[in-house]
Design an enzyme around this catalytic site. Structure first.
Site, mmCIF file in Angstrom:
data_model
loop_
_atom_site.group_PDB
_atom_site.id
_atom_site.type_symbol
_atom_site.label_atom_id
_atom_site.label_comp_id
_atom_site.label_asym_id
_atom_site.label_seq_id
_atom_site.Cartn_x
_atom_site.Cartn_y
_atom_site.Cartn_z
ATOM 1 N N CYS A 35 6.758 2.148 -10.475
ATOM 2 C CA CYS A 35 8.063 1.499 -10.583
ATOM 3 C C CYS A 35 8.742 1.903 -11.898
ATOM 4 O O CYS A 35 9.177 3.033 -12.039
ATOM 5 C CB CYS A 35 7.916 -0.013 -10.446
ATOM 6 S SG CYS A 35 9.464 -0.866 -10.074
ATOM 7 N N HIS A 42 5.106 0.133 -5.204
ATOM 8 C CA HIS A 42 3.957 -0.545 -5.815
ATOM 9 C C HIS A 42 2.712 -0.363 -4.944
ATOM 10 O O HIS A 42 2.407 -1.210 -4.095
ATOM 11 C CB HIS A 42 4.254 -2.034 -5.991
ATOM 12 C CG HIS A 42 5.249 -2.335 -7.056
ATOM 13 N ND1 HIS A 42 4.891 -2.636 -8.349
ATOM 14 C CD2 HIS A 42 6.612 -2.354 -7.026
ATOM 15 C CE1 HIS A 42 5.978 -2.849 -9.069
ATOM 16 N NE2 HIS A 42 7.040 -2.684 -8.290
ATOM 17 N N GLU A 102 -0.300 -0.803 -5.649
ATOM 18 C CA GLU A 102 -1.348 -1.794 -5.926
ATOM 19 C C GLU A 102 -1.364 -2.932 -4.918
ATOM 20 O O GLU A 102 -2.407 -3.565 -4.711
ATOM 21 C CB GLU A 102 -1.191 -2.366 -7.346
ATOM 22 C CG GLU A 102 0.007 -3.261 -7.576
ATOM 23 C CD GLU A 102 1.262 -2.526 -8.020
ATOM 24 O OE1 GLU A 102 2.143 -3.157 -8.625
ATOM 25 O OE2 GLU A 102 1.356 -1.312 -7.734
#
Length: 545
Positions: free
Chosen positions: A379, A515, A517
């Site tokens: 990001c 993102h 994750e």
């Protein structure tokens, strides 16, 4: 199909681990072939955590459908296969907002709108909607029993248990059983008082999860069962462990899932936890270790980066290495210089908002690029990498993002509403245009370039990843940056927005606007994090020669 509900509450103190306990139990039930989901009811008045400070609240977990939710939903997705959605998390603020809108529309036909029945009915409706189509739904109530903010939720689940029938509802209460070194024993009185508080609300717990730094002895569990009116086999010891992924096995070993299945009259096979046993084995038997520096601005609360930290650990599992994470304040890079980045095997810059510490992140990206250190930008971590490359390689002095310097000469990152076309005209876009509003949230497609590193890592040409950002790479200035050697490795499904960049003549330099994750799990990992940790391990070996 009948849906069964397990309502999870906490007592004595906060941060006992209700989310981990609920997720671990859900993992066991899922391993028995049941269709399971988890909900989180948060008592704060914010409509969602999207605008809350990460230092105060921790990370905002984004679901596939774009909901900004509590970080506990990240735990849920890492433990079970079911994907969370906006139906899995709601707050006091959201409930009151919906009820007040109905009142303004006249939906209540002039009635006096009250906590009971209007607020409690709204809570019950959302719990039932979120549970549709599932065998078992775990509903975690945020906060601690006794908090004034939690009372409407506790009243709602008390009523709901009556509505659906007690044969389809269980109350599971987490409580602290502290060990007093001076006395040489654990103390059960806090648990007794916590259950008494719950009883005063009208809820008799069916299961007690006793949190302690050690196993709670059988005689103490029997004492708790006697004073709290709970069967002995339903008093479960949940001691501190060195890995949260051991919790499913810990709960199963005490027969918690058997007790629940019997109470709900569910005929299902024994749980197969072999996948979790494999995770635990890999975690306990690494072949090496690496140190990865994470340069951010919210490092005083590691929970602000909870999913990133977990994803790095998952990457370590896939490479059989322990990942040591060094948290570095980006402002320290500004004041002390890049010397503090030495001796790292890789560098990661996660997402964030605001100008504070940005120049330190830009300096970090430059250090990683110029010194051939593996780099993963997420990001804002991609945006600072692009700004750094534009400034120092593409000759675009003082390039920046309009988030930080609105009138900069080279706005290489900007709101999509601020882009200018090749004639210098501002491109006007609104929430009704094809590109949507200024905030991109949730899962979106990305097309990968055939010659890119990420194409090899993912093993696919089209991927779906989750987003949470307002600013984008400015396509009008992209040609000059690409001409200087930066590779655009991924674009959005409509080929409009830059999703991934790479530095081709670097051992491993990848940055993404999304993102990754949020979709990493201990059992499956994630291609980017697995590749990143592998690159860190290889860098360490090169440096050792």
């Amino acid at each position: 199909m009948t849906t069964n509900y397990i309502f999870v509450t906490g007592g004595v103190v906060s941060s006992l681990g209700k989310g981990i306990a609920a997720a671990s139990l859900a993992a066991i039930l899922e391993a028995r072939g049941l269709n399971v989901t988890i909900m989180k009811l948060d008592p704060y008045i914010n409509v969602d955590p999207g605008t809350m400070s990460p230092i105060q609240h921790g990370e905002v977990f984004v679901t596939e459908d774009g909901a900004e939710t509590d970080l506990d939903l990240g735990h849920y997705e890492r433990f079970i296969r079911t994907k969370m959605s906006r139906r899995n998390n709601f707050t006091t603020g959201r409930i009151y907002s919906d009820v007040l809108r109905k009142e303004r529309r006249g939906d209540y036909l002039g009635a006096t709108v009250q906590v009971i029945p209007h607020i409690t009915n709204a809570i019950k409706e959302r719990v039932l909607e979120g549970g549709e189509g599932h065998d078992v739904v775990l509903v975690e109530i945020g906060g601690t029993v006794g908090d004034i903010e939690s009372l409407p939720f506790l009243e709602a689940i008390r009523q709901l248990a009556v509505d659906i029938g007690r044969e389809h509802a269980l109350f599971m209460h987490l409580t602290l059983v502290p060990y007093l070194a001076a006395a040489g024993e654990v103390k059960t009185k806090p648990t007794q008082h916590s259950v008494k508080e719950l009883l005063s609300i009208g809820i008799q717990p069916d299961i007690l999860i006793c949190r302690s730094d050690r196993a709670v002895p059988a005689n103490e569990r029997a004492k708790i069962a006697l004073f709290c009116n709970v069967p002995e086999k339903a008093v479960i010891s949940m001691k501190d462990v060195d890995s949260i992924y051991k919790i499913p096995g810990l709960l199963k070993s005490q027969g918690l899932d058997d007790y629940i299945c019997k109470r709900f009259s569910l005929n299902c096979p024994e749980a197969n936890l072999s996948e979790w046993e494999q995770v635990i084995y890999e975690e306990a038997n690494p072949a090496g270790e690496v140190t990865i520096g994470m340069v951010g601005k919210y490092i005083e609360l590691p929970d602000a980066y909870k999913s990133v930290i977990e994803a790095l650990k998952h990457g370590g599992l896939k490479n059989r290495v322990t990942v040591n994470i060094k948290l570095i304040d980006s402002q320290d890079v500004e004041t002390r210089g890049v010397e503090i980045l030495k001796d790292l095997d890789a560098i990661l810059i996660p997402g964030g908002f605001g100008y504070r510490g940005v120049e330190g992140k830009i300096a970090t990206a430059r250090y990683a690029r110029e010194n051939n250190i593996p780099y993963l930008g997420i990001c804002l971590g991609m945006q600072v990498a692009l700004i750094e490359f534009a400034r120092n390689v593409a000759g675009m002095d003082n390039a920046n993002s309009t988030e930080f310097v609105p009138d900069c000469k080279y706005p290489v990152v900007a709101l999509i509403t601020e882009w200018r076309d090749e004639d210098g005209n501002v491109e006007v876009r609104s929430e009704k245009s094809d590109l949507g509003g200024t905030m991109r949230l949730g899962a979106q497609q990305c097309q990968l370039s055939d010659d890119s590193l990420v194409r090899q890592l993912y093993g696919a040409s089209t991927i779906v990843e989750r987003h949470r950002h307002r600013y984008e790479v400015n396509n009008m200035l992209l040609k000059q940056i690409e001409a200087a050697g930066l590779r655009v490795a991924g674009r959005s499904g409509d080929d409009q927005l830059v999703e991934i960049i790479e530095v081709p003549n670097h051992p491993w330099f990848v940055a993404c606007q999304f993102h990754p994750e949020f979709t990493s799990t201990p059992r499956d990992g994630h291609p980017l994090f697995a590749g990143f940790v592998k690159a860190a391990n290889e860098h360490q070996k090169r440096q050792a020669k």
